[in-house]
Design a protein around this motif. Structure first.
Motif, short mmCIF file in Angstrom:
data_model
loop_
_atom_site.label_atom_id
_atom_site.label_comp_id
_atom_site.label_asym_id
_atom_site.label_seq_id
_atom_site.Cartn_x
_atom_site.Cartn_y
_atom_site.Cartn_z
N VAL A 65 -77.11 90.38 78.58
CA VAL A 65 -76.28 90.01 79.56
C VAL A 65 -76.24 88.55 80.10
O VAL A 65 -75.21 88.12 80.27
N HIS A 66 -77.59 88.21 80.64
CA HIS A 66 -77.26 86.68 81.36
C HIS A 66 -78.11 85.73 80.40
O HIS A 66 -78.85 85.68 79.49
N ASN A 114 -73.38 86.24 87.88
CA ASN A 114 -72.59 85.90 86.92
C ASN A 114 -73.26 85.95 85.52
O ASN A 114 -74.40 86.20 85.59
N ARG A 115 -72.74 85.72 84.46
CA ARG A 115 -73.43 85.63 83.17
C ARG A 115 -74.37 84.36 83.25
O ARG A 115 -75.53 84.88 82.79
N GLU A 134 -74.76 97.58 79.01
CA GLU A 134 -74.94 96.76 77.65
C GLU A 134 -76.24 97.60 77.00
O GLU A 134 -76.34 97.63 75.80
N THR A 158 -69.55 90.81 88.09
CA THR A 158 -69.15 91.51 86.96
C THR A 158 -67.87 91.10 86.22
O THR A 158 -67.62 91.30 85.20
N ASP A 160 -66.86 88.22 86.16
CA ASP A 160 -67.16 87.14 85.15
C ASP A 160 -67.75 87.50 83.87
O ASP A 160 -67.39 86.94 82.70
N ILE A 161 -68.55 88.55 83.69
CA ILE A 161 -69.13 88.85 82.71
C ILE A 161 -68.33 89.71 81.70
O ILE A 161 -68.54 89.40 80.27
N TYR A 162 -67.42 90.35 82.35
CA TYR A 162 -66.47 91.06 81.30
C TYR A 162 -65.06 90.57 81.18
O TYR A 162 -63.93 90.92 80.85
N GLU A 367 -66.40 76.45 80.08
CA GLU A 367 -66.36 77.44 79.16
C GLU A 367 -65.14 77.26 78.24
O GLU A 367 -64.07 77.03 78.50
N THR A 395 -72.60 82.83 73.43
CA THR A 395 -72.49 84.15 73.07
C THR A 395 -71.55 84.72 71.94
O THR A 395 -70.35 84.26 71.76
N GLN A 426 -76.83 83.78 72.68
CA GLN A 426 -77.09 85.33 73.10
C GLN A 426 -76.21 86.09 71.70
O GLN A 426 -74.82 86.02 71.78
#
Length: 438
Positions: A65-66, A114-115, A134, A158, A160-162, A367, A395, A426
């Motif tokens: 995830v991170h 965050n990620r 995950e 959450t 940010d991650i998705y 990003e 990623t 990742q």
């Protein structure tokens, strides 16, 4: 003898060795009062409610995830491994069919992580829900997941991650970010160009009562969930919307939380915030447990509950109705929104500054996402903190097409070691995490 309609599992982890300071709202007493209430009410004596012991997550689970800078051990303690492990335990038990539903009553919390992680923000170091999700995707082949975050603070980590994941629906119901930390979560924050519309924010006005929260669930959240058809529903079950919470401005009750839980029918709930340690948490948690188990919660009430004080202003009601209508419009027009977003020349770029309020760190992040019709897109993150540590994180998403796999490896191999102290890959296709050491 009482019997649960739905077999429900509980994991408790108060984290005795982790607190920001002994008097901080985020401390072990948050869960100790709840444990006492659960025992006093005899909830664990009910047939069909069982207590499970927390598993541990490992470093690979976190790196799925991170990007932790410089490494996971620099930003976590053993308590974080157990807290995330409690969520993982519940998730595994649901997937194995040992229980139908489960509630991870654990701390430290996670939804502000965050990620990229340079430290702690919003009391969160790693995102325990995302780590659980995950893991379940890798171990059990789960694909479509919905996360409904009912914490009073926007679940910005959450989100940010998705942000770029079309297979994860993230819905956050929270106090308007113009009035509360972290100052985010607005209606026009609807996801990246490969996943537009799968992020839904419902910012509610201060002093929203049971009526308003339950309206949002019925008229926005449930229709969107019905349309999305997730395999799992996860509730980030923050409890700081309660009328007695010392750091927020909402008027939700324990019985309202129970009703929300009953309507949502989440498979898994994971504790997030909630800081009225004695007056709210024991009652809210008991209500969530009873609702998950399918038990009668109609007699649940806090000792100081006074419904006459908790009437919702008509102006608040009108704002909530308008917000829900707009969120549904975003969801229903997500294909058109995607088309519009992708016309912008910089649609694959995102630049921002992120403040880590707990650790007093400022991160600057650039990003880049590869625009793709076939997968979530290869992602490149250039991040530097005000402590001088710069990293490049790449990623490759779990269902990546061949072009995004190629792009991800190019970004990773072409990263200039003279510019970056750390270069991470990742790779979710092969489930491998790498750092270039050349």
């Amino acid at each position: 003898m009482l019997r649960a309609t739905h077999k429900t599992g509980l994991v408790f982890f108060p984290a005795f060795d982790w607190a920001i300071d002994p008097t901080h709202p985020e401390r072990e007493e948050r869960l100790l009062y709840t444990q006492d209430q659960v025992f006093e009410e005899g909830l664990l004596d009910i047939d069909g409610i069982v207590e499970l012991k927390s598993d541990l997550v490992n470093i690979k689970d976190i790196q799925r995830v991170h990007f932790c800078v410089p490494d996971p051990w620099a930003v976590i303690t053993e308590s974080h491994l157990i807290s995330a492990g409690g969520a993982k335990t519940i998730g595994m038990a649901v997937m194995d069919g040992t229980i139908e539903r489960g509630f991870a009553l654990v701390r430290p919390p996670g939804h502000h992580a965050n990620r990229v992680v340079h430290g702690a923000r919003g009391f969160c170091n790693i995102n325990i829900e995302a780590i659980m999700i995950e893991y379940l995707r890798r171990a059990y082949g789960v694909d479509r997941v919905a996360i409904v975050d009912t914490d009073c603070h926007h679940g910005d980590g959450t989100q940010d991650i998705y942000w770029h994941d079309p297979d994860t629906l993230f819905i956050s119901i929270h106090q308007d970010g113009r009035t509360l930390y972290p100052g985010s979560g607005f209606l026009n924050d609807f996801g990246g160009p490969n996943a537009a519309g799968t992020t839904i924010n419902l910012p509610l006005p201060p002093e929203t009562c049971d009526e308003g929260f339950l309206y949002a669930i019925e008229h926005a959240v449930l229709p969107i969930l019905e349309d999305f058809q997730p395999q799992l529903i996860i509730n980030s079950a923050g409890q700081d919307n309660h009328y007695s919470d010392p750091i927020t401005n909402m008027n939700f009750s324990a019985r309202g939380y129970a009703r929300l839980t009953s309507m949502l029918k989440a498979d898994i709930a994971v504790l997030e915030g909630g800081y009225a340690i004695e007056g709210a948490l024991p009652y809210v948690n008991a209500g969530i447990i009873m609702a998950m188990a399918g038990l009668d919660y109609s007699h649940l009430r806090e000792p100081d509950f006074n419904p006459d004080r908790l009437h919702q202003d008509p102006d608040v009601t009108r704002v909530i109705e308008k917000t829900c209508n707009y969120a549904l419009e975003i969801w229903n027009k997500r294909a058109a929104i995607t088309h519009t977003v992708r016309k912008k020349p910089d649609c694959g770029e995102r630049r921002r500054q992120i403040f880590y309020d707990t650790d007093n760190i400022l991160e600057t992040q650039e990003e880049t996402i590869r625009i793709c019709d076939d997968c979530a897109g290869a992602l490149r993150i250039d991040s530097i903190s005000d402590r001088g540590v710069r990293m490049l994180g790449v990623t490759i998403p779990r269902k990546a097409c061949s072009r995004c796999i190629e792009q991800g490896h190019q970004w990773y191999e072409n990263g200039d070691r003279n510019h970056y102290r750390h270069i991470f890959l990742q790779d979710r296709v092969t489930d491998r995490y790498s750092e270039r050491k050349d």
